[in-house]
Design a protein around this motif. Structure first.
Motif, PDB file in Angstrom:
ATOM      1  N   UNK A  97     -10.168  42.449 -33.139  1.00 12.29           N
ATOM      2  CA  UNK A  97      -9.332  42.539 -31.938  1.00 12.29           C
ATOM      3  C   UNK A  97      -7.894  42.667 -32.428  1.00 12.29           C
ATOM      4  N   UNK A  98      -6.994  42.830 -31.498  1.00 15.62           N
ATOM      5  CA  UNK A  98      -5.588  42.956 -31.900  1.00 15.62           C
ATOM      6  C   UNK A  98      -4.776  42.017 -31.021  1.00 15.62           C
ATOM      7  N   UNK A  99      -4.563  40.823 -31.541  1.00 11.11           N
ATOM      8  CA  UNK A  99      -3.967  39.743 -30.759  1.00 11.11           C
ATOM      9  C   UNK A  99      -2.491  39.588 -31.141  1.00 11.11           C
ATOM     10  N   UNK A 100      -1.603  40.116 -30.293  1.00 13.42           N
ATOM     11  CA  UNK A 100      -0.174  40.054 -30.583  1.00 13.42           C
ATOM     12  C   UNK A 100       0.346  38.627 -30.547  1.00 13.42           C
ATOM     13  N   UNK A 101      -0.258  37.783 -29.720  1.00 11.47           N
ATOM     14  CA  UNK A 101       0.167  36.377 -29.688  1.00 11.47           C
ATOM     15  C   UNK A 101      -0.105  35.726 -31.038  1.00 11.47           C
ATOM     16  N   UNK A 102      -1.287  35.985 -31.577  1.00 12.34           N
ATOM     17  CA  UNK A 102      -1.626  35.438 -32.899  1.00 12.34           C
ATOM     18  C   UNK A 102      -0.693  36.000 -33.964  1.00 12.34           C
ATOM     19  N   UNK A 103      -0.401  37.273 -33.871  1.00 15.97           N
ATOM     20  CA  UNK A 103       0.495  37.922 -34.838  1.00 15.97           C
ATOM     21  C   UNK A 103       1.877  37.286 -34.808  1.00 15.97           C
ATOM     22  N   UNK A 104       2.391  37.072 -33.612  1.00 14.97           N
ATOM     23  CA  UNK A 104       3.727  36.467 -33.502  1.00 14.97           C
ATOM     24  C   UNK A 104       3.723  35.038 -34.031  1.00 14.97           C
ATOM     25  N   UNK A 105       2.721  34.284 -33.690  1.00 11.62           N
ATOM     26  CA  UNK A 105       2.662  32.898 -34.153  1.00 11.62           C
ATOM     27  C   UNK A 105       2.470  32.809 -35.669  1.00 11.62           C
ATOM     28  N   UNK A 106       1.726  33.756 -36.219  1.00  7.18           N
ATOM     29  CA  UNK A 106       1.399  33.699 -37.649  1.00  7.18           C
ATOM     30  C   UNK A 106       2.461  34.343 -38.519  1.00  7.18           C
ATOM     31  N   UNK A 107       2.961  35.477 -38.089  1.00 11.06           N
ATOM     32  CA  UNK A 107       3.854  36.262 -38.943  1.00 11.06           C
ATOM     33  C   UNK A 107       5.329  36.202 -38.547  1.00 11.06           C
ATOM     34  N   UNK A 108       5.621  36.207 -37.274  1.00 10.89           N
ATOM     35  CA  UNK A 108       7.011  36.326 -36.834  1.00 10.89           C
ATOM     36  C   UNK A 108       7.745  35.002 -36.980  1.00 10.89           C
ATOM     37  N   UNK A 114      10.191  30.727 -43.958  1.00 11.70           N
ATOM     38  CA  UNK A 114       9.584  29.823 -44.926  1.00 11.70           C
ATOM     39  C   UNK A 114       9.218  30.504 -46.248  1.00 11.70           C
ATOM     40  N   UNK A 115       8.784  31.759 -46.190  1.00 10.04           N
ATOM     41  CA  UNK A 115       8.284  32.431 -47.386  1.00 10.04           C
ATOM     42  C   UNK A 115       9.177  33.575 -47.840  1.00 10.04           C
ATOM     43  N   UNK A 116      10.286  33.827 -47.146  1.00  9.14           N
ATOM     44  CA  UNK A 116      11.229  34.894 -47.492  1.00  9.14           C
ATOM     45  C   UNK A 116      10.557  36.265 -47.563  1.00  9.14           C
ATOM     46  N   UNK A 123      -1.964  48.449 -41.686  1.00 10.43           N
ATOM     47  CA  UNK A 123      -2.375  49.836 -41.553  1.00 10.43           C
ATOM     48  C   UNK A 123      -3.881  49.914 -41.362  1.00 10.43           C
ATOM     49  N   UNK A 124      -4.317  50.869 -40.529  1.00  9.12           N
ATOM     50  CA  UNK A 124      -5.751  51.024 -40.282  1.00  9.12           C
ATOM     51  C   UNK A 124      -6.379  51.907 -41.354  1.00  9.12           C
ATOM     52  N   UNK A 125      -7.632  52.295 -41.119  1.00 15.84           N
ATOM     53  CA  UNK A 125      -8.359  53.069 -42.113  1.00 15.84           C
ATOM     54  C   UNK A 125      -7.803  54.450 -42.364  1.00 15.84           C
ATOM     55  N   UNK A 126      -7.012  54.973 -41.439  1.00 16.44           N
ATOM     56  CA  UNK A 126      -6.368  56.278 -41.606  1.00 16.44           C
ATOM     57  C   UNK A 126      -4.928  56.151 -42.093  1.00 16.44           C
ATOM     58  N   UNK A 127      -4.575  54.969 -42.537  1.00 14.39           N
ATOM     59  CA  UNK A 127      -3.206  54.666 -42.989  1.00 14.39           C
ATOM     60  C   UNK A 127      -2.166  54.814 -41.875  1.00 14.39           C
ATOM     61  N   UNK A 128      -2.642  54.662 -40.650  1.00 12.05           N
ATOM     62  CA  UNK A 128      -1.729  54.658 -39.515  1.00 12.05           C
ATOM     63  C   UNK A 128      -1.286  53.217 -39.238  1.00 12.05           C
ATOM     64  N   UNK A 129       0.005  52.998 -39.025  1.00 10.92           N
ATOM     65  CA  UNK A 129       0.479  51.628 -38.803  1.00 10.92           C
ATOM     66  C   UNK A 129       0.000  51.071 -37.460  1.00 10.92           C
ATOM     67  N   UNK A 130      -0.450  49.824 -37.490  1.00  8.97           N
ATOM     68  CA  UNK A 130      -0.830  49.132 -36.262  1.00  8.97           C
ATOM     69  C   UNK A 130       0.260  48.169 -35.821  1.00  8.97           C
ATOM     70  N   UNK A 131       0.955  47.597 -36.784  1.00 10.46           N
ATOM     71  CA  UNK A 131       2.060  46.702 -36.438  1.00 10.46           C
ATOM     72  C   UNK A 131       2.984  46.562 -37.644  1.00 10.46           C
ATOM     73  N   UNK A 132       4.285  46.442 -37.347  1.00 13.29           N
ATOM     74  CA  UNK A 132       5.283  46.138 -38.362  1.00 13.29           C
ATOM     75  C   UNK A 132       6.067  44.918 -37.913  1.00 13.29           C
ATOM     76  N   UNK A 133       6.260  43.994 -38.826  1.00 12.86           N
ATOM     77  CA  UNK A 133       7.170  42.867 -38.588  1.00 12.86           C
ATOM     78  C   UNK A 133       8.279  42.990 -39.629  1.00 12.86           C
ATOM     79  N   UNK A 134       9.485  43.269 -39.156  1.00 10.65           N
ATOM     80  CA  UNK A 134      10.616  43.530 -40.053  1.00 10.65           C
ATOM     81  C   UNK A 134      11.723  42.531 -39.759  1.00 10.65           C
ATOM     82  N   UNK A 135      12.069  41.753 -40.772  1.00 13.44           N
ATOM     83  CA  UNK A 135      13.141  40.760 -40.661  1.00 13.44           C
ATOM     84  C   UNK A 135      12.934  39.831 -39.462  1.00 13.44           C
ATOM     85  N   UNK A 136      11.696  39.391 -39.309  1.00 12.31           N
ATOM     86  CA  UNK A 136      11.374  38.414 -38.284  1.00 12.31           C
ATOM     87  C   UNK A 136      11.175  38.973 -36.895  1.00 12.31           C
TER      88      UNK A 136
END
Length: 280
Positions: A97-108, A114-116, A123-136
């Protein structure tokens, strides 16, 4: 009637004898002074060589420290990437699935502070981006523009790991001297007690190597003046080649190690000078 003093010659004769003695002394002393000069030059050459050797050892030791430090940072980033990429929760919320809430809580809310890690990319199987988190922040970005062609090689290396086994992160330097990153990519994989299951998604983490990071590294590992340069280090500097994962040479890490020999050389030279002035 006049009497000449017994045992004394005439003044001209005495003068001639004195001059002859002086000439003889100068003649006899030439080998001595030649020996003194040769010894002084030899000793200064030895002192200079000793100073140079100490400085070379200081530079090599400093370069070994930097190599170990960069290797530790690469291994640490690879461990973090593996921790998140070889995780059932990540597969469930990023692939199945693609859970943006989980993504924000985990990555953003956690990764950058904490980890700099200021670049997280999925990226998916075709090397197409599904999500980018840049500078928080979740944002759109072009991986090639941000990281250069090296990122494509890093992602391909991550995909080349054995299927349905524990994944092996691909880690290395990407970008250029203006925007240099240490990045790690891993094939998302789930696991059970009996088996592992690879997906076709790749997770990428990237840490910047900027002026602030270099300043922290310089202070922590005693690498004065650590920076990036296009030209090789001077003979009094230490350096490390910057090579991206696609074998492109970008430049050098350069810094100014403490040179014990250079600091000692004036004192050693002064000591030699004092000794030979005393002999003179």
């Amino acid at each position: 009637m006049r009497y000449e003093p017994v045992g004394h010659g005439s003044p001209p004769l005495q003068k001639a004898k004195g001059e002859a003695q002086a000439v003889e002394i100068r003649r006899l002393s030439k080998p001595f002074w030649i020996t003194v000069i040769i010894s002084a030059v030899s000793l200064m050459a030895f002192v200079s060589f000793l100073s140079w050797t100490l400085d070379r050892n200081s530079i090599r030791s400093s370069e070994h420290i930097f190599t170990a430090m960069l290797g530790d940072r690469s291994d640490h980033l690879a461990d973090i990437t593996l921790e998140y990429g070889y995780w059932n929760d990540a597969v469930e919320n990023l692939v199945e699935s693609f859970d943006m809430t989980w993504i924000r809580e985990t990555f953003v809310d956690y990764m950058q502070e904490e980890l700099q890690i200021d670049g997280i990319h999925l990226l998916d199987g075709n090397n197409q981006p599904k999500v980018h988190v840049v500078e928080g922040k979740v944002a759109n970005t072009d991986l090639r523009v941000r990281y250069g062609p090296s990122m494509s090689v890093l992602i391909a290396d991550a995909r080349n790991t054995p299927q349905d086994e524990a994944p092996v992160p691909a880690t290395g330097l990407v970008g250029n001297l203006e925007t240099l990153y240490l990045a790690s990519a891993v094939l998302l994989t789930s696991y059970t007690e009996d088996s592992d299951t690879s997906t076709d998604h790749v997770l990428v983490f990237a840490r910047p190597i900027n002026a602030s990071v270099l300043a922290d590294m310089a202070e922590k590992y005693h690498l004065p003046g650590l920076g990036l340069a296009q030209i090789p280090p001077a003979f009094w500097q230490a350096g490390y080649d910057i090579e991206t994962v696609d074998r492109r040479h970008l430049g050098f890490f350069v810094w100014n190690p403490e040179l014990a020999g250079f600091r000692m050389l004036p004192l050693l030279a002064l000591g030699v000078l004092v000794v030979y002035l005393g002999m003179y």
